[in-house]
Design an enzyme around this catalytic site. Structure first.
Site, PDB file in Angstrom:
ATOM      1  N   ASP A  13       0.815  -1.224   0.000  1.00 16.63           N
ATOM      2  CA  ASP A  13       0.000   0.000   0.000  1.00 16.63           C
ATOM      3  C   ASP A  13       0.845   1.270   0.000  1.00 16.63           C
ATOM      4  O   ASP A  13       0.445   2.280   0.569  1.00 16.63           O
ATOM      5  CB  ASP A  13      -0.969   0.025   1.207  1.00 16.63           C
ATOM      6  CG  ASP A  13      -1.790  -1.244   1.283  1.00 16.63           C
ATOM      7  OD1 ASP A  13      -2.277  -1.689   0.237  1.00 16.63           O
ATOM      8  OD2 ASP A  13      -1.913  -1.798   2.389  1.00 16.63           O
ATOM      9  N   GLU A  14       1.993   1.215  -0.648  1.00 16.53           N
ATOM     10  CA  GLU A  14       2.872   2.388  -0.684  1.00 16.53           C
ATOM     11  C   GLU A  14       2.474   3.368  -1.782  1.00 16.53           C
ATOM     12  O   GLU A  14       3.006   4.477  -1.849  1.00 16.53           O
ATOM     13  CB  GLU A  14       4.347   1.967  -0.917  1.00 16.53           C
ATOM     14  CG  GLU A  14       4.971   1.125   0.178  1.00 16.53           C
ATOM     15  CD  GLU A  14       4.784  -0.359  -0.076  1.00 16.53           C
ATOM     16  OE1 GLU A  14       4.061  -0.703  -1.031  1.00 16.53           O
ATOM     17  OE2 GLU A  14       5.348  -1.173   0.672  1.00 16.53           O
ATOM     18  N   LYS A  16       2.153   2.111  -5.210  1.00 18.82           N
ATOM     19  CA  LYS A  16       2.882   1.624  -6.392  1.00 18.82           C
ATOM     20  C   LYS A  16       2.105   1.888  -7.675  1.00 18.82           C
ATOM     21  O   LYS A  16       2.680   2.175  -8.708  1.00 18.82           O
ATOM     22  CB  LYS A  16       3.153   0.112  -6.270  1.00 18.82           C
ATOM     23  CG  LYS A  16       4.118  -0.240  -5.167  1.00 18.82           C
ATOM     24  CD  LYS A  16       4.338  -1.733  -5.082  1.00 18.82           C
ATOM     25  CE  LYS A  16       3.128  -2.475  -4.564  1.00 18.82           C
ATOM     26  NZ  LYS A  16       2.781  -2.224  -3.170  1.00 18.82           N
ATOM     27  N   GLY A  40      -4.398  -4.239  -4.358  1.00 15.07           N
ATOM     28  CA  GLY A  40      -5.384  -3.260  -4.808  1.00 15.07           C
ATOM     29  C   GLY A  40      -4.664  -1.980  -5.144  1.00 15.07           C
ATOM     30  O   GLY A  40      -3.907  -1.465  -4.339  1.00 15.07           O
ATOM     31  N   HIS A  41      -4.854  -1.513  -6.364  1.00 19.88           N
ATOM     32  CA  HIS A  41      -4.244  -0.251  -6.757  1.00 19.88           C
ATOM     33  C   HIS A  41      -5.349   0.743  -7.000  1.00 19.88           C
ATOM     34  O   HIS A  41      -6.343   0.419  -7.651  1.00 19.88           O
ATOM     35  CB  HIS A  41      -3.535  -0.380  -8.110  1.00 19.88           C
ATOM     36  CG  HIS A  41      -2.319  -1.226  -8.055  1.00 19.88           C
ATOM     37  ND1 HIS A  41      -1.520  -1.318  -6.969  1.00 19.88           N
ATOM     38  CD2 HIS A  41      -1.761  -2.009  -9.011  1.00 19.88           C
ATOM     39  CE1 HIS A  41      -0.515  -2.118  -7.244  1.00 19.88           C
ATOM     40  NE2 HIS A  41      -0.645  -2.561  -8.469  1.00 19.88           N
ATOM     41  N   GLN A 223       2.043  -5.953  -3.194  1.00 16.84           N
ATOM     42  CA  GLN A 223       2.398  -5.990  -1.762  1.00 16.84           C
ATOM     43  C   GLN A 223       3.748  -5.287  -1.497  1.00 16.84           C
ATOM     44  O   GLN A 223       4.106  -4.403  -2.245  1.00 16.84           O
ATOM     45  CB  GLN A 223       2.405  -7.435  -1.222  1.00 16.84           C
ATOM     46  CG  GLN A 223       1.015  -8.046  -1.089  1.00 16.84           C
ATOM     47  CD  GLN A 223       0.533  -8.710  -2.355  1.00 16.84           C
ATOM     48  OE1 GLN A 223       1.275  -9.383  -3.034  1.00 16.84           O
ATOM     49  NE2 GLN A 223      -0.721  -8.535  -2.677  1.00 16.84           N
ATOM     50  N   THR A 300     -10.077  -5.031   1.026  1.00 18.98           N
ATOM     51  CA  THR A 300     -10.909  -5.507   2.140  1.00 18.98           C
ATOM     52  C   THR A 300     -11.687  -4.394   2.825  1.00 18.98           C
ATOM     53  O   THR A 300     -12.602  -4.671   3.595  1.00 18.98           O
ATOM     54  CB  THR A 300     -10.019  -6.163   3.214  1.00 18.98           C
ATOM     55  OG1 THR A 300      -9.083  -5.174   3.670  1.00 18.98           O
ATOM     56  CG2 THR A 300      -9.259  -7.355   2.671  1.00 18.98           C
ATOM     57  N   ARG A 302     -10.569  -2.781   5.166  1.00 17.88           N
ATOM     58  CA  ARG A 302     -10.116  -2.742   6.566  1.00 17.88           C
ATOM     59  C   ARG A 302      -9.313  -1.473   6.836  1.00 17.88           C
ATOM     60  O   ARG A 302      -8.515  -1.053   5.983  1.00 17.88           O
ATOM     61  CB  ARG A 302      -9.172  -3.932   6.852  1.00 17.88           C
ATOM     62  CG  ARG A 302      -9.862  -5.248   6.976  1.00 17.88           C
ATOM     63  CD  ARG A 302      -8.869  -6.329   7.359  1.00 17.88           C
ATOM     64  NE  ARG A 302      -7.962  -6.650   6.250  1.00 17.88           N
ATOM     65  CZ  ARG A 302      -7.023  -7.584   6.311  1.00 17.88           C
ATOM     66  NH1 ARG A 302      -6.833  -8.265   7.427  1.00 17.88           N
ATOM     67  NH2 ARG A 302      -6.255  -7.842   5.274  1.00 17.88           N
ATOM     68  N   PRO A 303      -9.495  -0.870   8.037  1.00 18.07           N
ATOM     69  CA  PRO A 303      -8.628   0.268   8.365  1.00 18.07           C
ATOM     70  C   PRO A 303      -7.200  -0.214   8.491  1.00 18.07           C
ATOM     71  O   PRO A 303      -6.944  -1.269   9.073  1.00 18.07           O
ATOM     72  CB  PRO A 303      -9.146   0.757   9.729  1.00 18.07           C
ATOM     73  CG  PRO A 303     -10.085  -0.269  10.229  1.00 18.07           C
ATOM     74  CD  PRO A 303     -10.452  -1.196   9.097  1.00 18.07           C
ATOM     75  N   ARG A 304      -6.273   0.509   7.886  1.00 19.33           N
ATOM     76  CA  ARG A 304      -4.876   0.094   7.984  1.00 19.33           C
ATOM     77  C   ARG A 304      -4.280   0.603   9.301  1.00 19.33           C
ATOM     78  O   ARG A 304      -4.652   1.679   9.769  1.00 19.33           O
ATOM     79  CB  ARG A 304      -4.060   0.679   6.831  1.00 19.33           C
ATOM     80  CG  ARG A 304      -4.509   0.128   5.497  1.00 19.33           C
ATOM     81  CD  ARG A 304      -3.696   0.711   4.342  1.00 19.33           C
ATOM     82  NE  ARG A 304      -4.233   0.243   3.078  1.00 19.33           N
ATOM     83  CZ  ARG A 304      -4.385   0.996   1.992  1.00 19.33           C
ATOM     84  NH1 ARG A 304      -4.030   2.255   1.989  1.00 19.33           N
ATOM     85  NH2 ARG A 304      -4.897   0.478   0.902  1.00 19.33           N
ATOM     86  N   VAL A 413       2.778  14.190  -4.121  1.00 23.20           N
ATOM     87  CA  VAL A 413       2.189  15.133  -3.156  1.00 23.20           C
ATOM     88  C   VAL A 413       0.656  15.120  -3.196  1.00 23.20           C
ATOM     89  O   VAL A 413       0.009  16.034  -2.702  1.00 23.20           O
ATOM     90  CB  VAL A 413       2.730  16.573  -3.380  1.00 23.20           C
ATOM     91  CG1 VAL A 413       4.196  16.663  -3.022  1.00 23.20           C
ATOM     92  CG2 VAL A 413       2.503  17.032  -4.823  1.00 23.20           C
ATOM     93  N   GLY A 414       0.092  14.088  -3.790  1.00 23.91           N
ATOM     94  CA  GLY A 414      -1.367  13.969  -3.861  1.00 23.91           C
ATOM     95  C   GLY A 414      -1.716  12.777  -4.721  1.00 23.91           C
ATOM     96  O   GLY A 414      -0.850  12.238  -5.416  1.00 23.91           O
TER      97      GLY A 414
HETATM   98  P1  IMP Z   1      -2.848 -12.737   1.869  1.00 21.24           P
HETATM   99  O1  IMP Z   1      -1.904 -12.164   0.857  1.00 21.24           O
HETATM  100  O2  IMP Z   1      -4.283 -12.450   1.558  1.00 21.24           O
HETATM  101  O3  IMP Z   1      -2.577 -14.173   2.169  1.00 21.24           O
HETATM  102  O4  IMP Z   1      -2.576 -11.967   3.258  1.00 21.24           O
HETATM  103  C1  IMP Z   1      -1.362 -12.127   3.983  1.00 21.24           C
HETATM  104  C2  IMP Z   1      -0.921 -10.803   4.600  1.00 21.24           C
HETATM  105  O5  IMP Z   1      -0.564  -9.894   3.574  1.00 21.24           O
HETATM  106  C3  IMP Z   1      -2.016 -10.100   5.402  1.00 21.24           C
HETATM  107  O6  IMP Z   1      -1.417  -9.395   6.473  1.00 21.24           O
HETATM  108  C4  IMP Z   1      -2.594  -9.110   4.423  1.00 21.24           C
HETATM  109  O7  IMP Z   1      -3.211  -8.009   5.048  1.00 21.24           O
HETATM  110  C5  IMP Z   1      -1.329  -8.690   3.690  1.00 21.24           C
HETATM  111  N1  IMP Z   1      -1.589  -8.211   2.331  1.00 21.24           N
HETATM  112  C6  IMP Z   1      -1.887  -8.935   1.238  1.00 21.24           C
HETATM  113  N2  IMP Z   1      -2.033  -8.130   0.170  1.00 21.24           N
HETATM  114  C7  IMP Z   1      -1.794  -6.885   0.597  1.00 21.24           C
HETATM  115  C8  IMP Z   1      -1.749  -5.612  -0.068  1.00 21.24           C
HETATM  116  O8  IMP Z   1      -1.939  -5.467  -1.276  1.00 21.24           O
HETATM  117  N3  IMP Z   1      -1.461  -4.563   0.734  1.00 21.24           N
HETATM  118  C9  IMP Z   1      -1.205  -4.666   2.055  1.00 21.24           C
HETATM  119  N4  IMP Z   1      -1.227  -5.827   2.712  1.00 21.24           N
HETATM  120  C10 IMP Z   1      -1.520  -6.921   1.980  1.00 21.24           C
END
Ligand code: IMP
Length: 430
Positions: A13-14, A16, A40-41, A223, A300, A302-304, A413-414
């Site tokens: 989630d940098e 990319k 997810g991009h 990732q 997902t 989910r809150p990071r 920057v955005g």
């Molecule tokens: P999996 O890749 O779904 O098996 O998840 C394994 C770990 O990698 C979990 O902590 C996920 O939250 C994390 N993860 C997988 N894909 C991403 C991503 O694109 N961004 C951030 N974390 C990820």
């Protein structure tokens, strides 16, 4: 010829996607090397938001885009993305290819993922539940089904049935509510196979020819380094190799052909899922970073988890990936802060570390050694050159370069494509 590998330098989630999108403008070919729809991009072009899980974002530039052999492909997700992009006017058919060596995420893989997570209880990994781990397990166990198998009509229905029935027996024992409906899943998969057939090819001849003709190739990793199955915070990792080595095994591009490795470095740190995170913050600062940075999982929701910049992690990434430059992203998220902390090392009892130790217990015990600096407290989103950044922001960028040990090629920057400061274009392309 140039082969530029894009890697995430933290826990994913940098940002990319934006950098791949930027580089795609000058590329002939973009290849994704690993992961699946766990990634997810988000790319924003002139106010329109595009979200991708599988398809390389280079497709927006009309660049030939490939899902490499190291990717695990969920056919339903891929069909969905193709039709979504086509409905937005993107010509996917002319530009997308899928390696026939890439493995298929079968309908039982997400179900097994869920069952495994449930069984782990408090030791759960916090996976994205997209079946990634189980799909790679099957690949390594040599029981997987590859995208190329979806081309062969005759025995496909029979094979799908056998595989689903076999896994249903396993699911029946551990999680009966997750058993697949064989007829329904087979029908869906056969329909998806039909739709995807034109995209599935042996990508070796095309990649090899591109290399020999001197094409400009971008390899997009998903990732981040700390989620690497070998080099990350095992077992709190994903099941593939997001580091630069994975760029070779996941595409068939030899290591000797790589000309640049660009690490994407967020100006602070985030992590989704479980596992140690030394610079994590809580309270008001957590809310501020999460809300200003929209730090919610694309896949997902989910809150990071959020935290200060971790120089030990970023420096480790620079080393294991052989990063030639970095792109700093989301620095504008820090615009309102009066003071900014960064960690360059950790202390754990009497031990000190300048990199994340391999032993998870030791890593979990690490306390960051922080340095503080003054924030710039200005909106920098309209600035387009490094020199025009407020002095404190320039100092922050220089400090990150010192911590990571590589120069910045660009600073984001955005979220919009235009909201980018190019520091040194030669570090990004020829
Ligand atoms: P999996 O890749 O779904 O098996 O998840 C394994 C770990 O990698 C979990 O902590 C996920 O939250 C994390 N993860 C997988 N894909 C991403 C991503 O694109 N961004 C951030 N974390 C990820």
């Amino acid at each position: 010829m140039s082969v530029t590998v894009i890697v995430g330098a933290q826990w994913g989630d940098e940002g990319k996607g934006k950098v791949v999108d930027l580089l795609s403008r000058n590329a002939d070919l973009v290849i994704r090397s690993q992961g699946g729809s766990n990634a997810g991009h988000t790319v924003v072009v002139k106010g329109t938001t595009y979200q991708f899980h599988l398809i390389p974002s280079g497709i927006l530039e009309g660049t030939r885009s490939v899902l490499g052999n190291g990717v695990v492909v969920d056919p339903a997700q891929l069909v969905k993305e193709i039709s979504l992009l086509e409905s937005m006017g993107v010509d996917v058919r002319s530009h997308l290819l899928v390696s026939d060596r890439a493995h298929v995420v079968m309908p039982y893989h997400p179900r097994l993922d869920g069952a495994q997570e449930q069984a782990r209880g408090s030791r759960k990994i916090g996976t994205t539940n997209r079946g990634i781990g189980p799909a790679y397990e099957d690949k390594v166990r040599r029981t997987g089904i590859r995208m190329g198998d979806l081309r062969s009509g005759d025995r496909l229905a029979e094979r799908i049935t056998e595989l689903i029935e076999e896994r249903n027996r396993q699911l029946e024992l551990v999680s009966p509510d997750r058993v697949c409906d064989v007829a329904q899943e087979r029908k869906a998969l056969l329909e998806e196979a039909e739709l995807l057939r034109p995209y599935i090819v042996d990508t070796f001849p095309m990649t090899d020819e591109a290399l020999r003709k001197g094409a400009r190739i971008v390899v997009e990793g998903a990732q981040g380094t700390m989620l690497d199955i070998d080099l990350g915070t095992y077992p709190y990792v994903t099941s593939s190799s997001p580091t630069a080595g994975g760029a070779c095994t996941g595409t068939g591009i030899p290591p000797t052909a790589i000309t640049r490795v660009i690490g994407i470095v967020k100006a602070y740190t985030t992590r989704v899922g479980e596992g140690p995170f030394p610079t994590e913050v809580t309270g008001e600062l957590e809310t501020l970073l999460r809300e200003r940075g929209h730090e919610y999982g694309v896949t997902t929701g989910r809150p990071r988890r959020v935290g200060w910049f971790d120089g030990a992690v970023a420096q480790y990434s620079a080393r294991v990936n052989g990063m030639t430059a970095m792109v700093i992203t989301k620095i504008d998220v820090l615009d309102t802060l009066g003071t900014i902390s960064t960690a360059g090392a950790y202390q754990a009892g009497d031990a000190s570390y300048s990199y994340p130790p391999s032993d998870l217990g030791a890593f979990a015990a690490c306390v960051p050694v922080y340095e503080e600096q003054k924030g710039w407290q200005k909106d920098i989103s309209t600035i387009r050159s490094r020199e025009e950044l407020p002095r404190e922001c320039r100092d922050y960028v220089t400090h990150l370069e010192e911590l990571v040990g590589v120069p910045s090629a660009a600073i984001s920057v955005g979220p919009d494509r235009e909201e980018t400061i190019l520091c040194n274009a030669s570090l990004l392309w020829d």
